[in-house]
Design a protein around this motif. Structure first.
Motif, mmCIF file in Angstrom:
data_model
loop_
_atom_site.group_PDB
_atom_site.id
_atom_site.type_symbol
_atom_site.label_atom_id
_atom_site.label_comp_id
_atom_site.label_asym_id
_atom_site.label_seq_id
_atom_site.Cartn_x
_atom_site.Cartn_y
_atom_site.Cartn_z
ATOM 1 N N VAL A 1 11.902 9.369 -2.806
ATOM 2 C CA VAL A 1 11.525 9.152 -4.200
ATOM 3 C C VAL A 1 11.332 7.644 -4.349
ATOM 4 C CG1 VAL A 1 12.254 9.280 -6.605
ATOM 5 C CG2 VAL A 1 12.727 11.185 -5.056
ATOM 6 N N VAL A 2 10.170 7.264 -4.858
ATOM 7 C CA VAL A 2 9.781 5.851 -4.866
ATOM 8 C C VAL A 2 9.685 5.328 -6.297
ATOM 9 C CG1 VAL A 2 8.054 4.204 -4.045
ATOM 10 C CG2 VAL A 2 8.492 6.295 -2.732
ATOM 11 N N ALA A 3 10.551 4.358 -6.614
ATOM 12 C CA ALA A 3 10.566 3.776 -7.956
ATOM 13 C C ALA A 3 9.872 2.423 -7.931
ATOM 14 C CB ALA A 3 11.998 3.649 -8.469
ATOM 15 N N THR A 4 8.562 2.468 -8.033
ATOM 16 C CA THR A 4 7.730 1.276 -8.211
ATOM 17 C C THR A 4 6.373 1.769 -8.690
ATOM 18 O OG1 THR A 4 6.986 -0.827 -7.236
ATOM 19 C CG2 THR A 4 6.847 1.116 -5.821
ATOM 20 N N GLU A 5 5.390 0.884 -8.787
ATOM 21 C CA GLU A 5 4.047 1.271 -9.214
ATOM 22 C C GLU A 5 3.493 2.299 -8.221
ATOM 23 O OE1 GLU A 5 -0.134 0.830 -10.589
ATOM 24 O OE2 GLU A 5 0.675 0.984 -8.575
ATOM 25 N N THR A 6 2.859 3.333 -8.751
ATOM 26 C CA THR A 6 2.475 4.496 -7.920
ATOM 27 C C THR A 6 1.410 4.186 -6.863
ATOM 28 O OG1 THR A 6 0.865 5.149 -9.604
ATOM 29 C CG2 THR A 6 3.050 6.179 -9.726
ATOM 30 N N GLY A 7 0.715 3.055 -6.983
ATOM 31 C CA GLY A 7 -0.337 2.711 -6.014
ATOM 32 C C GLY A 7 0.153 2.645 -4.575
ATOM 33 N N ILE A 8 1.427 2.334 -4.388
ATOM 34 C CA ILE A 8 1.973 2.192 -3.030
ATOM 35 C C ILE A 8 2.054 3.533 -2.299
ATOM 36 C CG2 ILE A 8 4.446 2.451 -3.571
ATOM 37 C CD1 ILE A 8 4.947 0.105 -1.606
ATOM 38 N N LEU A 9 2.075 4.649 -3.046
ATOM 39 C CA LEU A 9 2.222 5.963 -2.418
ATOM 40 C C LEU A 9 1.044 6.268 -1.481
ATOM 41 C CD1 LEU A 9 3.539 8.011 -5.472
ATOM 42 C CD2 LEU A 9 4.870 7.102 -3.588
ATOM 43 N N TYR A 10 -0.132 5.745 -1.834
ATOM 44 C CA TYR A 10 -1.314 5.988 -0.996
ATOM 45 C C TYR A 10 -1.094 5.431 0.413
ATOM 46 C CZ TYR A 10 -6.027 5.616 0.891
ATOM 47 O OH TYR A 10 -7.130 5.703 1.714
ATOM 48 N N ARG A 11 -0.628 4.187 0.485
ATOM 49 C CA ARG A 11 -0.410 3.554 1.799
ATOM 50 C C ARG A 11 0.737 4.240 2.543
ATOM 51 N NH1 ARG A 11 1.743 -2.449 2.735
ATOM 52 N NH2 ARG A 11 1.650 -2.482 5.007
ATOM 53 N N MET A 12 1.770 4.635 1.807
ATOM 54 C CA MET A 12 2.906 5.328 2.435
ATOM 55 C C MET A 12 2.464 6.637 3.091
ATOM 56 S SD MET A 12 6.045 4.792 -0.224
ATOM 57 C CE MET A 12 6.996 3.266 -0.188
ATOM 58 N N LYS A 13 1.666 7.408 2.348
ATOM 59 C CA LYS A 13 1.199 8.708 2.872
ATOM 60 C C LYS A 13 0.255 8.507 4.054
ATOM 61 C CE LYS A 13 1.598 11.015 -1.603
ATOM 62 N NZ LYS A 13 0.877 11.276 -2.863
ATOM 63 N N LYS A 14 -0.583 7.503 3.949
ATOM 64 C CA LYS A 14 -1.568 7.218 4.994
ATOM 65 C C LYS A 14 -0.862 6.854 6.314
ATOM 66 C CE LYS A 14 -5.638 4.212 5.516
ATOM 67 N NZ LYS A 14 -6.373 3.109 4.875
ATOM 68 N N GLN A 15 0.209 6.045 6.206
ATOM 69 C CA GLN A 15 0.908 5.592 7.419
ATOM 70 C C GLN A 15 1.971 6.580 7.902
ATOM 71 O OE1 GLN A 15 2.251 1.521 6.965
ATOM 72 N NE2 GLN A 15 0.188 0.772 6.559
ATOM 73 N N ASN A 16 2.390 7.495 7.032
ATOM 74 C CA ASN A 16 3.447 8.464 7.390
ATOM 75 C C ASN A 16 3.031 9.856 6.930
ATOM 76 O OD1 ASN A 16 5.785 6.314 7.976
ATOM 77 N ND2 ASN A 16 4.799 5.736 6.056
ATOM 78 N N PRO A 17 1.959 10.413 7.542
ATOM 79 C CA PRO A 17 1.401 11.673 7.035
ATOM 80 C C PRO A 17 2.357 12.872 7.079
ATOM 81 C CG PRO A 17 0.392 11.060 9.134
ATOM 82 C CD PRO A 17 1.208 9.897 8.694
ATOM 83 N N ASP A 18 3.401 12.791 7.902
ATOM 84 C CA ASP A 18 4.319 13.924 8.019
ATOM 85 C C ASP A 18 5.508 13.814 7.056
ATOM 86 O OD1 ASP A 18 5.032 11.647 9.391
ATOM 87 O OD2 ASP A 18 6.152 12.699 10.956
ATOM 88 N N LYS A 19 5.513 12.767 6.192
ATOM 89 C CA LYS A 19 6.630 12.590 5.253
ATOM 90 C C LYS A 19 6.141 12.801 3.816
ATOM 91 C CE LYS A 19 9.161 9.577 8.397
ATOM 92 N NZ LYS A 19 9.840 8.302 8.641
ATOM 93 N N LYS A 20 7.096 13.103 2.950
ATOM 94 C CA LYS A 20 6.746 13.420 1.562
ATOM 95 C C LYS A 20 7.227 12.294 0.629
ATOM 96 C CE LYS A 20 7.246 17.162 -1.803
ATOM 97 N NZ LYS A 20 8.024 18.361 -2.166
ATOM 98 N N PHE A 21 6.332 11.883 -0.287
ATOM 99 C CA PHE A 21 6.642 10.791 -1.206
ATOM 100 C C PHE A 21 6.440 11.239 -2.654
ATOM 101 C CE2 PHE A 21 5.246 9.045 2.824
ATOM 102 C CZ PHE A 21 6.322 8.233 3.140
ATOM 103 N N ILE A 22 7.459 10.999 -3.469
ATOM 104 C CA ILE A 22 7.445 11.456 -4.860
ATOM 105 C C ILE A 22 7.668 10.240 -5.756
ATOM 106 C CG2 ILE A 22 8.645 12.952 -6.543
ATOM 107 C CD1 ILE A 22 9.694 14.229 -3.601
#
Length: 311
Positions: free
Chosen positions: A239-260
């Protein structure tokens, strides 16, 4: 396609494109480097390119112009401002300093060039604790402009002689303890990553220290700190508490992990102002050049160089 035209222009004009973690996905995709404000400042300092196109908010482009005065710095939209940067002006800072003549002024990188020119040290969320630790214990500190980051730093360093400006980022201030608690209760296996600018940071630190979240791991990290953490963590859900734009890079670099996102509403409208069309126009016409007067830049550079020296 616009993306191809941007690539061609970039090569033709010897331009490096830097983009912040909060930019829209298609802007992140055409950037040469994506990162947090500290990482991008470091790239601006060492790039061999003669022009820097900065996809971020105005104070970031100003920082690049201060660090690399011999380079041309462009921003695709000059209206991309920052509510946190706007929370203190030059007159307010000068008055505050005059009330505490022996204090050391430490300012977050999210400030204008004018403000930076009045600082002793600049810092980012990733090195604010270390910057404050580098200042002798008996020195009074004026910390500005983010009150949540300031409270976090005071707690982490145990500093009692630190005065904190009452500024905030409207996006991070909007992520409340209730948002986080709600997600904590429903996602028992998730790790929680919280940016120190969030209004939930201060109350949550006490809870973390008291062991209230024993079933969840809670980390308080800068955006780049978050990126490094998720890459190396064995957890699969965050669960990520910051501006939601970072989720794109997180998912791109860690495709097998889930980000909320801790809050789906945590969007910075200033970061989202920059589009591919604006990037293309700025490159094509070399418009929106960001300049800082020499005297201001020379004074501000010292505070920024101190920031870059303390990792």
């Amino acid at each position: 396609m616009l993306k191809d035209k941007i690539e061609e222009l970039k090569k033709e004009k010897d331009v490096v494109i830097l983009a912040h973690n909060y930019e829209i996905p298609e802007v992140q995709d055409i950037a040469d480097f994506v990162g947090d404000s500290l990482g991008l400042a470091r790239q601006a300092a060492k790039t061999p390119h003669k022009t820097i196109l900065f996809c971020g908010v105005h104070f970031m482009a100003e920082t690049a112009a201060i660090i690399s005065p011999e380079k041309k710095v462009l921003i695709p939209d000059t209206n991309a401002g920052c509510s946190l940067s706007d929370s203190i002006n030059l007159e307010q800072l000068k008055k505050w300093k005059s009330e505490h003549p022996n204090a050391i002024a430490v300012g977050y990188v999210n400030t204008t060039a004018e403000i930076k020119s009045e600082l002793d040290y600049c810092c980012t969320s990733s090195n604010a604790v270390n910057v404050v630790k580098a200042i002798p214990d008996d020195k009074e500190i004026l910390f500005l402009p983010d009150m949540f980051l300031g409270s976090y730093v005071a707690k982490m360093t145990g500093r009692k002689n630190m005065l904190i400006w009452a500024g905030e980022c409207h996006v991070h201030a909007g992520i409340t303890p209730d948002h986080v608690k709600e997600k904590l209760n429903s996602l028992a296996n998730a790790e929680f990553l919280i940016h120190p600018e969030c209004s939930c940071t201060t109350p949550m630190m006490y809870d973390v220290a008291n062991g209230s979240y024993s079933s969840n791991q809670v980390q308080i990290l800068s955006t780049e700190g978050m990126m490094n953490h998720v890459k190396n963590s064995k957890s699969n859900e965050f669960v990520v508490a910051t501006e939601t734009g970072i989720l794109y890079r997180m998912k791109k670099q860690n495709p097998d992990k889930k980000f909320i996102p801790a809050s789906e509403k945590a969007e910075c409208e200033y970061m989202k102002m920059i589009t591919l069309e604006k990037v293309y126009n700025s490159l094509l016409n070399e418009t929106n050049v960001v300049t800082v007067p020499k005297e201001t830049a020379d004074k501000a550079r010292l505070a920024i160089e101190r920031m870059l020296a303390i990792s």
